[in-house]
Design a protein around this motif. Sequence first.
Motif, short mmCIF file in Angstrom:
data_model
loop_
_atom_site.label_atom_id
_atom_site.label_comp_id
_atom_site.label_asym_id
_atom_site.label_seq_id
_atom_site.Cartn_x
_atom_site.Cartn_y
_atom_site.Cartn_z
N MET A 1 0.73 -1.33 -0.08
CA MET A 1 0.07 -0.05 -0.14
C MET A 1 0.83 1.28 0.04
SD MET A 1 -2.40 1.40 2.86
CE MET A 1 -3.20 3.23 2.77
N ASN A 2 0.62 2.26 -0.78
CA ASN A 2 1.20 3.50 -0.68
C ASN A 2 0.27 4.64 -0.16
OD1 ASN A 2 3.39 2.59 -2.52
ND2 ASN A 2 2.15 2.60 -4.12
N ILE A 3 0.88 4.98 1.00
CA ILE A 3 0.14 6.42 1.56
C ILE A 3 1.21 7.80 1.43
CG2 ILE A 3 -0.46 7.16 3.91
CD1 ILE A 3 -0.78 4.37 4.74
N ALA A 4 0.24 8.57 1.15
CA ALA A 4 1.14 9.88 0.84
C ALA A 4 1.64 10.39 2.36
CB ALA A 4 -0.10 10.90 0.30
N ALA B 1 3.64 -1.10 17.44
CA ALA B 1 4.46 -0.57 16.35
C ALA B 1 4.11 0.96 16.32
CB ALA B 1 3.98 -0.99 14.92
N TRP B 2 2.71 1.27 16.76
CA TRP B 2 2.16 2.71 16.76
C TRP B 2 2.20 3.32 18.19
CZ3 TRP B 2 1.41 4.10 11.82
CH2 TRP B 2 1.30 2.98 10.92
N ALA B 3 2.78 2.93 19.19
CA ALA B 3 2.75 3.52 20.26
C ALA B 3 3.19 4.64 20.53
CB ALA B 3 3.54 2.34 21.32
N GLU B 4 4.38 4.84 19.72
CA GLU B 4 5.01 6.47 19.91
C GLU B 4 4.19 7.44 19.26
OE1 GLU B 4 8.95 6.35 18.45
OE2 GLU B 4 9.96 5.63 20.74
N ALA B 5 3.02 6.97 18.55
CA ALA B 5 2.44 8.04 17.65
C ALA B 5 1.29 8.30 18.38
CB ALA B 5 2.19 7.35 16.30
N ASP C 1 5.52 -5.09 7.31
CA ASP C 1 6.32 -4.86 8.65
C ASP C 1 6.81 -3.32 8.29
OD1 ASP C 1 4.75 -6.67 9.75
OD2 ASP C 1 6.43 -8.11 9.99
N GLU C 2 7.66 -3.55 7.22
CA GLU C 2 8.69 -2.51 7.00
C GLU C 2 7.70 -0.98 6.70
OE1 GLU C 2 12.18 -1.17 3.78
OE2 GLU C 2 11.18 -3.06 3.44
N ALA D 1 5.00 4.72 11.02
CA ALA D 1 4.77 4.86 12.32
C ALA D 1 5.92 5.86 12.96
CB ALA D 1 4.84 3.56 13.20
N SER D 2 7.10 5.54 12.47
CA SER D 2 8.42 6.31 12.90
C SER D 2 7.99 7.78 12.28
CB SER D 2 9.68 5.95 11.95
OG SER D 2 10.73 6.73 12.37
N PHE D 3 7.75 7.97 11.19
CA PHE D 3 7.25 9.43 10.52
C PHE D 3 6.32 10.19 11.41
CE2 PHE D 3 5.13 12.53 7.84
CZ PHE D 3 6.13 13.28 7.44
#
Length: 267
Positions: A1-4, A76-80, A247-248, A254-256
């Motif tokens: 999937m590509n997300i902007a 994986a989303w905890a920091e966001a 996962d990548e 998530a990091s962004f």
Amino acid sequence: MNIAIGPNLSITDDYYLGKYATGEAVRLKLAYKNLLGGGEPGSGKSGLENVIIAQAALSVDVSLIGFDGKLVELMAWAEAMDVFVGPEMRKALHTLLWLQRVMDERYASLSARKVRKHVPSAAEPVYMAVLDELAYFTSVTGTKEERELFCTLLRDIVARGRAAGIVVLAFTQRASWDIVPTALRDLFAYRWTGRATTPGSSDVALGAGWAERGFNAMDLDPAKPGDSFLLAEGGMPRRMRVAWMSDEEIAQVASFAARLRGRAPVS
């Protein structure tokens, strides 16, 4: 999937979830809506969660709240996220009580201004509560009284929270009446199910009677994760295939999102 990738998404946008069997894109507006999802392990439930959270995490007017009893799907989303609840019933209850207070305060403000609906912004965001495994909090952990309180608070938030800018996405592997009480599940505008093990579980997710009418999640292809049914408010179930993120890709978005929200250092 590509997300902007970029701080230009909004909860008022249509979120992309995948494709219908006809080939059309599945796009849902989640502002002022709630979604209930079910499906056996491997049916695409986590794929749907990730594709929604990815877009919400990049929406400047969304505050994310995660409930993850397994400490797997949402980590994986905890920091966001603004609030992350693991397998802790007391923290889960405190978080729901806090959301209830936010809801009541917003309604008081709306009433004073004679406004009927909260308008999301970066300063006053929509609170999106994502419950990865509803069954853990409604039938496994805590005391009977705590589980009943959890159900009562969640039902109130789902019932009254939409116009106050509180969105609930609740997912469970086994959709049954004891895990998702009727008084709760009937409040969800959107229903989604991946493959189910029984017609009853399919009907709990989509609504009573749909299995007999040909929308039986037992018939979904187990060899095609993400093969599912989506019932939007006031319509009929439609067969779809959930978009998939590796996962990548999840780690990258998530990091962004964490950096975008000031929760991680900019490298």
